[in-house]
Design a protein around this motif. Structure first.
Motif, PDB file in Angstrom:
ATOM      1  N   GLY A 289       0.827  -1.201   0.000  1.00 13.83           N
ATOM      2  CA  GLY A 289       0.000   0.000   0.000  1.00 13.83           C
ATOM      3  C   GLY A 289       0.858   1.246   0.000  1.00 13.83           C
ATOM      4  N   SER A 290       1.217   1.705   1.183  1.00 11.04           N
ATOM      5  CA  SER A 290       2.040   2.914   1.275  1.00 11.04           C
ATOM      6  C   SER A 290       3.504   2.644   0.989  1.00 11.04           C
ATOM      7  N   SER A 291       3.887   1.380   0.899  1.00 13.08           N
ATOM      8  CA  SER A 291       5.288   1.038   0.659  1.00 13.08           C
ATOM      9  C   SER A 291       5.386  -0.285  -0.108  1.00 13.08           C
ATOM     10  N   VAL A 292       6.591  -0.542  -0.603  1.00 13.07           N
ATOM     11  CA  VAL A 292       6.893  -1.818  -1.256  1.00 13.07           C
ATOM     12  C   VAL A 292       8.095  -2.420  -0.541  1.00 13.07           C
ATOM     13  N   ARG A 293       7.977  -3.684  -0.165  1.00 14.07           N
ATOM     14  CA  ARG A 293       9.100  -4.372   0.473  1.00 14.07           C
ATOM     15  C   ARG A 293       9.811  -5.223  -0.560  1.00 14.07           C
ATOM     16  N   TYR A 294      11.092  -4.960  -0.732  1.00 13.65           N
ATOM     17  CA  TYR A 294      11.918  -5.739  -1.651  1.00 13.65           C
ATOM     18  C   TYR A 294      12.879  -6.621  -0.863  1.00 13.65           C
ATOM     19  N   GLU A 295      13.167  -7.782  -1.424  1.00 13.81           N
ATOM     20  CA  GLU A 295      14.264  -8.607  -0.942  1.00 13.81           C
ATOM     21  C   GLU A 295      15.290  -8.673  -2.056  1.00 13.81           C
ATOM     22  N   VAL A 296      16.514  -8.314  -1.713  1.00 15.58           N
ATOM     23  CA  VAL A 296      17.580  -8.182  -2.707  1.00 15.58           C
ATOM     24  C   VAL A 296      18.717  -9.137  -2.350  1.00 15.58           C
ATOM     25  N   ARG A 297      19.081  -9.999  -3.307  1.00 14.27           N
ATOM     26  CA  ARG A 297      20.188 -10.917  -3.065  1.00 14.27           C
ATOM     27  C   ARG A 297      21.499 -10.245  -3.417  1.00 14.27           C
ATOM     28  N   ILE A 298      22.404 -10.256  -2.431  1.00 15.02           N
ATOM     29  CA  ILE A 298      23.757  -9.732  -2.630  1.00 15.02           C
ATOM     30  C   ILE A 298      24.718 -10.812  -2.150  1.00 15.02           C
ATOM     31  N   GLY A 299      25.338 -11.515  -3.066  1.00 15.58           N
ATOM     32  CA  GLY A 299      26.162 -12.654  -2.684  1.00 15.58           C
ATOM     33  C   GLY A 299      25.295 -13.710  -2.035  1.00 15.58           C
ATOM     34  N   ASP A 300      25.694 -14.150  -0.841  1.00 19.00           N
ATOM     35  CA  ASP A 300      24.911 -15.149  -0.109  1.00 19.00           C
ATOM     36  C   ASP A 300      23.870 -14.506   0.805  1.00 19.00           C
ATOM     37  N   ASP A 301      23.852 -13.172   0.899  1.00 18.69           N
ATOM     38  CA  ASP A 301      22.918 -12.467   1.768  1.00 18.69           C
ATOM     39  C   ASP A 301      21.672 -12.041   1.004  1.00 18.69           C
ATOM     40  N   VAL A 302      20.528 -12.054   1.699  1.00 20.46           N
ATOM     41  CA  VAL A 302      19.302 -11.457   1.180  1.00 20.46           C
ATOM     42  C   VAL A 302      18.942 -10.298   2.093  1.00 20.46           C
TER      43      VAL A 302
ATOM     44  N   SER B  19       6.910   2.705  -6.137  1.00 18.87           N
ATOM     45  CA  SER B  19       8.023   1.978  -6.746  1.00 18.87           C
ATOM     46  C   SER B  19       7.513   0.755  -7.514  1.00 18.87           C
ATOM     47  N   THR B  20       8.047   0.544  -8.724  1.00 17.02           N
ATOM     48  CA  THR B  20       7.551  -0.556  -9.583  1.00 17.02           C
ATOM     49  C   THR B  20       8.680  -1.457 -10.078  1.00 17.02           C
ATOM     50  N   LEU B  21       9.768  -1.564  -9.333  1.00 17.25           N
ATOM     51  CA  LEU B  21      10.861  -2.443  -9.731  1.00 17.25           C
ATOM     52  C   LEU B  21      10.377  -3.890  -9.700  1.00 17.25           C
ATOM     53  N   SER B  22      10.811  -4.668 -10.661  1.00 17.52           N
ATOM     54  CA  SER B  22      10.314  -6.035 -10.789  1.00 17.52           C
ATOM     55  C   SER B  22      11.352  -7.046 -10.326  1.00 17.52           C
ATOM     56  N   VAL B  23      10.869  -8.242  -9.988  1.00 18.80           N
ATOM     57  CA  VAL B  23      11.756  -9.332  -9.607  1.00 18.80           C
ATOM     58  C   VAL B  23      12.721  -9.623 -10.751  1.00 18.80           C
ATOM     59  N   GLY B  24      13.992  -9.793 -10.413  1.00 15.75           N
ATOM     60  CA  GLY B  24      15.031 -10.027 -11.407  1.00 15.75           C
ATOM     61  C   GLY B  24      15.788  -8.778 -11.797  1.00 15.75           C
ATOM     62  N   SER B  25      15.284  -7.593 -11.387  1.00 14.41           N
ATOM     63  CA  SER B  25      15.961  -6.338 -11.745  1.00 14.41           C
ATOM     64  C   SER B  25      17.262  -6.187 -10.971  1.00 14.41           C
ATOM     65  N   PRO B  26      18.340  -5.768 -11.663  1.00 16.91           N
ATOM     66  CA  PRO B  26      19.565  -5.430 -10.945  1.00 16.91           C
ATOM     67  C   PRO B  26      19.398  -4.073 -10.269  1.00 16.91           C
ATOM     68  N   VAL B  27      19.773  -3.961  -9.008  1.00 13.39           N
ATOM     69  CA  VAL B  27      19.590  -2.719  -8.263  1.00 13.39           C
ATOM     70  C   VAL B  27      20.820  -2.432  -7.408  1.00 13.39           C
ATOM     71  N   SER B  28      20.873  -1.185  -6.933  1.00 13.83           N
ATOM     72  CA  SER B  28      21.918  -0.775  -6.009  1.00 13.83           C
ATOM     73  C   SER B  28      21.256  -0.300  -4.721  1.00 13.83           C
ATOM     74  N   LEU B  29      21.775  -0.743  -3.594  1.00 16.64           N
ATOM     75  CA  LEU B  29      21.271  -0.328  -2.282  1.00 16.64           C
ATOM     76  C   LEU B  29      22.246   0.678  -1.673  1.00 16.64           C
ATOM     77  N   THR B  30      21.730   1.855  -1.338  1.00 20.97           N
ATOM     78  CA  THR B  30      22.565   2.875  -0.713  1.00 20.97           C
ATOM     79  C   THR B  30      21.932   3.310   0.601  1.00 20.97           C
ATOM     80  N   PHE B  31      22.768   3.779   1.532  1.00 22.18           N
ATOM     81  CA  PHE B  31      22.315   4.197   2.853  1.00 22.18           C
ATOM     82  C   PHE B  31      23.456   4.968   3.515  1.00 22.18           C
ATOM     83  N   PRO B  32      23.122   5.866   4.450  1.00 26.25           N
ATOM     84  CA  PRO B  32      24.180   6.600   5.155  1.00 26.25           C
ATOM     85  C   PRO B  32      24.965   5.670   6.078  1.00 26.25           C
ATOM     86  N   PRO B  33      26.252   5.922   6.295  1.00 30.76           N
ATOM     87  CA  PRO B  33      27.052   5.052   7.178  1.00 30.76           C
ATOM     88  C   PRO B  33      26.460   4.932   8.579  1.00 30.76           C
TER      89      PRO B  33
END
Length: 353
Positions: free
Chosen positions: A310-323, A332-346
């Motif tokens: 509804g107000s948000s979309v929850r994605y699970e992103v595989r990075i190496g062995d981590d999800v 947001s309309t990103l689809s399963v299988g899309s390559p993405v980059s995750l960014t965040f402040p330190p």
């Protein structure tokens, strides 16, 4: 009333329900005791109320030793999980009960009527005094229990899971109402709950309990964004826990890098510092992550799951062995299988102690 709990312990047979707990509560403050079932929070509350006896330790009210239940009048209001209303009494008589049985003084008829009327008005139930207690909704019964707890103007209010029997919508409304009321009357309050959202929304400070101990104490934002360990990170909200090694020596409170097993480097906050090569666990909240198109910055991975909330979309992103779980705006309309980059402040990636 300021309260000082010093090294309180209580065992039931071989089970240590409360294990060397110390906590100070300032006058007018609302402290939440938060933890799972069996963590010791209700036992600690009952010890403070004088309903249980500690095996060891000391409780002081305004500097006066109150560990011995015979010491003075504690002036405590207590709201139980199941309200404990007298079903054969009217609303008025339920609220008046503490005044009728008070040992420290006698209340005249007019004073009882006045104090009950004020308590009813405070909880928004003026005009309900003549109703049978059994003819009330769950929310109204909760208000009567609260009015009974404050009618004698206690110096300390203790609340043991008071909203747990209400439905979700009413529970959310009553959180706001309880907090408003507590601030209005200015009473020092200790609130027991296993509901993380209640504790975060209502408290000045939270004491997180696990296995009879306080494992972290702080204001809601610190508890949520700076968890002290994996238990706190997992119990309060959702957290990604990433394992790696510190790339360099980092001083306490400094920003450093953690190398993940797939070789990626993550800039993190090190509250306690670390030596080079130290095994680390990093806590990262899903809502602190920005999900975008794959770039050279951030952590690159592939979306393996997408859930529209509804107000948000929850994605699970595989990075190496981590999800890694991440939250994005509902548009947001990103689809399963899309390559993405995750960014965040330190500062959002916290190395646990």
């Amino acid at each position: 009333m300021s309260i000082s709990v010093k090294n309180i312990s209580r065992s039931f047979g071989d089970f240590k329900a409360v294990n060397d707990v110390s906590i100070d509560v300032e006058s007018g403050e609302l402290i939440a005791l938060l933890g799972p079932s069996g963590s010791g929070k209700t036992t600690l509350l009952r010890i403070i109320a004088g309903l249980e006896t500690a095996d060891s330790g000391q409780i002081c009210f305004h500097g006066e030793d109150a560990t011995d239940s015979s010491v003075g009048e504690r002036r405590i209001g207590f709201v139980f999980q199941h309200y404990a209303l007298f079903r054969h009494m009217t609303v008025f008589e339920n609220i008046a009960f503490p005044l009728r049985v008070a040992k420290d003084r006698r209340y005249g008829r007019e004073e009882v009527s006045s104090l009950v009327g004020q308590a009813l008005a405070t909880v928004g139930l003026s005009g309900y005094g003549d109703r049978p207690a059994t003819r009330l909704s769950g929310g109204q019964q909760q208000r009567v229990a609260l009015a009974r707890a404050i009618v004698h103007r206690p110096k300390l209010l203790l609340l043991d899971e008071p909203l747990s029997n209400l439905d979700a919508a009413l529970r959310e409304d009553m959180r706001t109402e309880l907090r408003r009321l507590q601030q209005q009357i200015g009473v020092t309050t200790i609130y027991v709950t296993h509901d993380q959202s209640e504790a975060l929304a209502m408290s000045d400070r939270i004491a997180v309990m696990d296995k009879g101990r306080i494992v972290q104490m702080g204001d809601p934002r610190d508890i949520y964004f700076r968890p002290a360990n994996a238990f706190v990170a997992n119990f309060i909200g959702a957290a990604n826990l990433l394992h790696g090694k510190s790339e360099d020596a980092v001083a306490a409170g400094g920003i450093g890098s953690v190398r993940l097993p797939n070789g990626s480097l993550v800039a993190c906050l090190f509250p306690s510092g670390a030596a080079k090569g130290t095994d680390t666990t990093v806590s990262l909240r899903p809502e602190s992550i920005v999900v975008g198109a794959e770039t050279n910055a951030g952590l690159n991975g592939t979306i393996v799951s997408s859930s529209f909330l509804g107000s948000s979309v929850r994605y699970e992103v595989r990075i190496g062995d981590d999800v890694i779980r991440a939250m994005a705006a509902g548009e947001s309309t990103l689809s399963v299988g899309s390559p993405v980059s995750l960014t965040f402040p330190p500062t959002a990636a916290v190395v646990l102690g």
